[in-house]
Design a protein around this motif. Sequence first.
Motif, short mmCIF file in Angstrom:
data_model
loop_
_atom_site.label_atom_id
_atom_site.label_comp_id
_atom_site.label_asym_id
_atom_site.label_seq_id
_atom_site.Cartn_x
_atom_site.Cartn_y
_atom_site.Cartn_z
N GLU A 52 0.81 -1.22 0.00
CA GLU A 52 0.00 0.00 0.00
C GLU A 52 0.84 1.26 0.00
OE1 GLU A 52 -3.66 1.98 2.60
OE2 GLU A 52 -2.83 0.03 3.14
N ASN A 53 1.96 1.24 0.70
CA ASN A 53 2.85 2.40 0.77
C ASN A 53 4.24 2.10 0.23
OD1 ASN A 53 1.00 4.28 2.13
ND2 ASN A 53 1.16 2.88 3.87
N GLY A 54 4.30 1.18 -0.70
CA GLY A 54 5.59 0.83 -1.30
C GLY A 54 6.45 -0.03 -0.41
N PRO A 62 10.31 -5.41 -5.41
CA PRO A 62 11.13 -4.47 -4.61
C PRO A 62 10.29 -3.51 -3.78
CG PRO A 62 10.98 -3.72 -6.87
CD PRO A 62 10.34 -5.08 -6.84
N ARG A 63 10.87 -3.06 -2.70
CA ARG A 63 10.28 -1.96 -1.93
C ARG A 63 10.53 -0.66 -2.70
NH1 ARG A 63 12.28 -4.19 3.95
NH2 ARG A 63 10.38 -5.39 4.40
N PRO A 112 7.70 6.56 3.91
CA PRO A 112 8.69 6.16 4.92
C PRO A 112 9.27 4.79 4.62
CG PRO A 112 6.46 5.93 5.77
CD PRO A 112 6.33 6.65 4.46
N THR A 113 10.55 4.63 4.90
CA THR A 113 11.22 3.36 4.62
C THR A 113 11.05 2.38 5.77
OG1 THR A 113 13.29 4.23 5.53
CG2 THR A 113 12.94 4.47 3.16
N VAL A 114 11.28 1.12 5.46
CA VAL A 114 11.15 0.05 6.44
C VAL A 114 12.53 -0.51 6.74
CG1 VAL A 114 10.15 -2.22 6.91
CG2 VAL A 114 8.86 -0.54 5.57
N LEU A 160 19.68 1.28 -1.92
CA LEU A 160 19.74 -0.15 -1.60
C LEU A 160 19.41 -0.42 -0.13
CD1 LEU A 160 23.01 -1.10 -3.52
CD2 LEU A 160 20.65 -1.21 -4.34
N ALA A 161 19.64 0.55 0.72
CA ALA A 161 19.38 0.40 2.15
C ALA A 161 17.92 0.08 2.40
CB ALA A 161 19.77 1.67 2.89
N GLY A 162 17.66 -0.98 3.17
CA GLY A 162 16.30 -1.35 3.52
C GLY A 162 15.57 -2.16 2.48
N GLN A 163 16.25 -2.45 1.36
CA GLN A 163 15.61 -3.26 0.32
C GLN A 163 15.55 -4.71 0.78
OE1 GLN A 163 13.36 -3.85 -1.99
NE2 GLN A 163 14.24 -2.11 -3.15
N LEU A 164 14.60 -5.46 0.27
CA LEU A 164 14.46 -6.87 0.64
C LEU A 164 15.68 -7.67 0.18
CD1 LEU A 164 10.73 -7.16 -0.37
CD2 LEU A 164 11.61 -7.52 1.94
N PRO A 165 16.35 -8.39 1.08
CA PRO A 165 17.55 -9.15 0.73
C PRO A 165 17.34 -10.11 -0.44
CG PRO A 165 17.35 -9.03 3.10
CD PRO A 165 16.08 -8.48 2.54
N GLY A 166 16.21 -10.81 -0.42
CA GLY A 166 15.95 -11.76 -1.50
C GLY A 166 15.85 -11.10 -2.86
#
Length: 209
Positions: A52-54, A62-63, A112-114, A160-166
């Motif tokens: 919903e919020n990326g 990807p986020r 906001p980032t996760v 790249l920070a906070g992106q899903l590792p997979g």
Amino acid sequence: MTAMVRSPSFGGLRRWAVAAVALTAAHMACAQADEARARKIANGVCFMCHGENGESTSELFPRLAGQHAEYIAKQLRAFKSGERKSTAMTEMVAKLTDDEMVALGRYYEKMPTVREEAKDPQLALVGKYLYHNGNKFSGVPACASCHGADGYGAANLPRLAGQLPGYLFTQLKQFNKRQRTNDNVVMHTVAEKMTELEMAAVAEYLGSK
């Protein structure tokens, strides 16, 4: 005789001020319209894969939250032109205009980032070393030299920070096998020197940033 310089009249200044205010208001209205359109597209289509919020929770997607607006728009253009291959995304971007792509980029950049703790802290430590120092024995350069010490990237380089590792691991593998067909001038050369362990380690580290 010295020529007299006529100062602007009050009426002229008033007309200039009114025009400036009108222009500013027009820009604000346009920006609001762009954001409203982007929100409608995001909530109507994008949220199904990207959240919903990326804040995608699936490593297939990807986020987008906090990603650079210019970079998002660039990738959308690449999907539409076929420069970047994706069966799912090609269909999604087919009807998007360039203005809508730019608006979507700006929309997600504000989100906001996760941040999550590394699931494998030891692997993340290896990734931290590689990210900041590279591997001098195999010629892998430090990722930080392009993407920055914090992994925030720049307008033309992804955050790249906070992106899903997979997701990051999959992209590195695609660069390694030359299956990723855009942003590849440098990344093909870098990723082809990386082992899968190194890719997984860097991805794990960045996911916890």
